[in-house]
Design an enzyme around this catalytic site. Structure first.
Site, PDB file in Angstrom:
ATOM      1  N   CYS A   1     -15.450  43.094  33.018  1.00  0.00           N
ATOM      2  CA  CYS A   1     -15.610  43.959  32.038  1.00  0.00           C
ATOM      3  C   CYS A   1     -15.610  43.439  30.740  1.00  0.00           C
ATOM      4  O   CYS A   1     -14.850  43.944  29.751  1.00  0.00           O
ATOM      5  CB  CYS A   1     -14.511  45.157  32.401  1.00  0.00           C
ATOM      6  SG  CYS A   1     -12.835  44.629  32.702  1.00  0.00           S
ATOM      7  N   GLY A   2     -16.166  42.265  30.400  1.00  0.00           N
ATOM      8  CA  GLY A   2     -16.570  41.925  28.928  1.00  0.00           C
ATOM      9  C   GLY A   2     -15.047  41.472  28.680  1.00  0.00           C
ATOM     10  O   GLY A   2     -14.244  40.752  29.387  1.00  0.00           O
TER      11      GLY A   2
END
Lengths: 133, 294
Positions: free
Chosen positions: B91-92
């Site tokens: 998720c980045g």
């Protein structure tokens, strides 16, 4: 008859927000009714049933609450419930389960203070069980 | 130079990856909507709780009867950092940005000669912090098994914190979580939860200033119940905000990944076609020159 703003919120959502005439609240030290212009009051709740009368003398809406707080102020009544379920959706078997859990808790706890609290919780639940059935 | 077969395999594999990232993006989008509604639904309770609490606490502040959760232990030496992150990656920069905020805070405290402990909610943050602060992680709570985070989860964690406080294990607790602003922007936030920070009452309070409250049972008993609940509510808010942020971060990370995969496929297809044409041309030249030689 005068109405006042009534709100019932649980941590997960806002259940009721409307003008009502009369609400009966299961306070920790006994049930009390709230009408418009009630004196400011802050009370804890015990597990029980909140009765909401949109018009006094009419059929009440009944909701189960499992503890929380009631805040009566000049703006109206706010109930912060730990858990609130409309009576129609209420599941008695879940209540039985939580009575059982409370009994287990009571058997497990150590220390007088903790034991007293567990006993109190169990008593409240049992008392409430008697109300629903 | 890569052969035609190699290129074909490469394109197929990137396409498969793109399908996965695309699917993850769509799942995250659906979950995001749910998480956002849940976060919005929890807001009214937190707001009203704050109002009641600020009403009550303003009267109690400074009083010797004030519970410890409100007044503090009178010291500022041992700090508990509650770090709320996700249990999953991909998720980045979501997890690392929260961990970084917590880490900087912890370093500052350590530099001031204070003691630091961590309580991690979500395994990813714990993984990062464990490397940098070995032995300081008190416990890791994973909500991986829980599908929808609810009040009971928050309450369980809050109970832990309040119990630790009751046993006099720390003086100040600060919570780190990601505030959900929008899909592309999540703001790592620090918030002190113990002792309780009481928000200043707004104008609405003037209405109540003159009013004398009746308390049932006593004021202290109500505060005693209200304060632990406040910790739980603040945690619930953080958990829900964090869940929404996680999905938002994942959605934009996966959107980027899908786009990158698309670019890569385009580039690889171009190379594949060029190579194929070059080979055909080569074959034709071979045939023609062979014919000419006869």
């Amino acid at each position: 008859m005068d109405t006042f703003q009534f709100e019932l919120v649980s941590p997960e959502k806002l259940l009721i927000s409307e003008e009502v005439e009369h609400v009966v609240v299961p306070g920790a030290e006994g049930e009390f009714g709230v009408l418009a212009h009630h004196a400011p009051l802050l009370s804890t709740l015990r597990p029980g049933i909140v009765k909401v009368f949109k018009t006094d003398g009419g059929e009440p809406e009944r909701l189960f609450v499992r503890g929380g707080f009631a805040d009566v102020n000049p703006k109206g009544l706010t109930i912060l419930a730990d858990e609130a379920t409309p009576m129609a959706e209420f599941d008695v078997s879940a209540l039985d389960q939580s009575i059982k859990d409370a009994e287990d808790d009571l058997a497990d706890v150590e220390g007088d203070e903790a034991r007293r609290r567990a006993q109190e919780k169990l008593d409240r639940l049992k008392e409430f069980r008697a109300v629903v059935s | 130079m890569a052969s035609l077969k190699d290129l074909r395999n490469r394109i197929a594999s990137v396409k498969a990856t793109q399908k996965i990232t695309k699917a993850m993006q769509m799942v995250a989008a659906a979950k995001l909507r749910r998480a956002e509604t849940a976060a919005a639904a929890a807001r009214p309770y937190a707001e009203r709780m704050e109002r009641v609490l600020s009403n009550l606490a303003s009267g109690m502040k400074g009083s010797p009867l004030a519970p410890k959760l409100l007044a503090g232990t009178g010291e500022d030496k041992r700090h508990l950092l509650v770090v709320v992150t996700a249990d999953r990656g991909l998720c980045g920069g979501f997890n690392s940005s929260i961990a970084r905020l917590a880490r900087d805070h912890a370093r500052r405290l350590l530099a001031d000669g204070k003691e630091v402990q961590f309580l991690c909610v979500g395994r990813k943050g714990a993984d990062i912090l464990r490397r940098q602060f070995p032995g300081k992680i008190d416990d890791v709570i994973s909500l991986r098994e829980t599908k929808n985070v609810g009040f009971s989860n928050a309450q369980a964690i809050a109970e832990r914190i309040v119990d630790l406080y009751g046993e006099d294990k720390f003086d100040v607790a600060t919570m780190f979580f990601s505030k959900f602003k929008s899909v592309v922007s999540q703001i790592p936030t620090a918030q002190q939860i113990v002792p309780a920070e009481i928000p200043e009452g707004d104008e609405g309070e003037d209405l109540l200033k003159g009013a004398v409250y009746e308390y049932e049972p006593s004021e202290e008993e109500i505060l005693d119940e209200l304060l632990p609940r406040n910790v739980a509510i603040q945690l619930l808010k953080a958990l829900l905000e964090s869940a929404a942020s996680e999905q938002g971060a994942r959605m934009s990370a996966m959107d980027n990944a899908t786009r990158n995969a698309g670019d890569m496929i385009k580039r690889l297809s171009l190379e594949y076609n060029r190579t194929r044409q070059a080979q055909i041309t080569k074959e034709l030249i071979e045939i023609i020159s062979g014919a000419e030689a006869l």
